[in-house]
Structures are given as C-alpha cells and as structure tokens.
Design a protein around this motif. Structure first.
Motif, PDB file in Angstrom:
ATOM      1  N   ASP A   1       1.038  -1.281   0.009  1.00 44.78           N
ATOM      2  CA  ASP A   1      -0.019   0.027   0.286  1.00 44.78           C
ATOM      3  C   ASP A   1       1.030   1.123  -0.090  1.00 44.78           C
ATOM      4  O   ASP A   1       1.140   1.833   1.072  1.00 44.78           O
TER       5      ASP A   1
ATOM      6  N   ARG B   1       0.114   4.179  -0.687  1.00 40.56           N
ATOM      7  CA  ARG B   1      -0.760   5.393  -0.051  1.00 40.56           C
ATOM      8  C   ARG B   1      -0.271   5.547   1.298  1.00 40.56           C
ATOM      9  O   ARG B   1      -0.035   6.346   1.765  1.00 40.56           O
ATOM     10  N   ALA B   2      -0.505   4.578   2.035  1.00 45.65           N
ATOM     11  CA  ALA B   2      -0.343   4.367   3.428  1.00 45.65           C
ATOM     12  C   ALA B   2       1.136   4.648   3.837  1.00 45.65           C
ATOM     13  O   ALA B   2       1.371   5.479   4.798  1.00 45.65           O
TER      14      ALA B   2
ATOM     15  N   SER C   1       1.978   8.304   3.432  1.00 47.59           N
ATOM     16  CA  SER C   1       1.519   9.478   4.556  1.00 47.59           C
ATOM     17  C   SER C   1       2.450   9.300   5.581  1.00 47.59           C
ATOM     18  O   SER C   1       2.487  10.379   6.455  1.00 47.59           O
ATOM     19  N   GLU C   2       3.258   8.394   5.607  1.00 46.25           N
ATOM     20  CA  GLU C   2       4.457   8.457   6.816  1.00 46.25           C
ATOM     21  C   GLU C   2       5.913   9.110   6.509  1.00 46.25           C
ATOM     22  O   GLU C   2       6.488   9.215   7.276  1.00 46.25           O
TER      23      GLU C   2
END
Length: 92
Positions: A38, A40-41, A44-45
């Motif tokens: 993923d 996208r996940a 975000s980090e």
C-alpha cells in the motif's frame, strides 16, 4: 523484523544527525516503496521535507527508468510500486 514506520524513523533520524544526506534519506525512502503493498499508507508516513523531492523525481520516471542505489551499488529497473505512487500522486 523492523517495520516500515521504524525504518522511516531510522532514516529520518540519520538525516537529522548528519549520518545521511537528504538525498541518501530520500533514496532510502524510495527503497521502502518496493517493500510495501500500500504505497498510499507509506506515503502518509514520509516526512514533509522528503515528499516534494520524491514527487519531483517521480515525474521524470517511466517504465524504462533505471534506478541506481548508491549504498548497495545496485542498478535495477524502477519498481512498479513507484510508478503506482507516481500515478496516484498525479491524480491528487
């Protein structure tokens, strides 16, 4: 096994302490995308200071791009997950 959040923290800390240059940290972050399902996940980090350079770099990449890992001296075709990230970022 170290998870991706811990790796991001390790690379970020190495950058802030001067062990990694900004480009080395960004290269390490790029390598993480090949390890996840993923993007996208993971995105975000990624620290804000690294996101824009990654976006700019990916703009010039396509299926024929070849990446050079300066720490391992490996040359490999761009990982499809980086191209997935590029498409997702372009659609935002």
């Amino acid at each position: 096994m170290i998870n991706h959040s811990e790796k991001i923290k390790t690379y970020t800390d190495a950058y802030y302490s001067g062990i990694y240059t900004k480009d080395e940290a960004i290269g390490a972050f790029l390598g993480l995308f090949a390890e996840v399902s993923d993007v996208r996940a993971l995105w975000s980090e990624i620290p804000d200071w690294a996101q824009m350079p990654i976006q700019e770099y990916l703009k010039s990449c396509d299926d024929s791009a070849v990446l050079y890992d300066s720490s391992s001296k490996n040359i490999a075709p761009i990982d499809p997950r980086l191209l997935e990230l590029k498409r997702w970022l372009a659609s935002k």
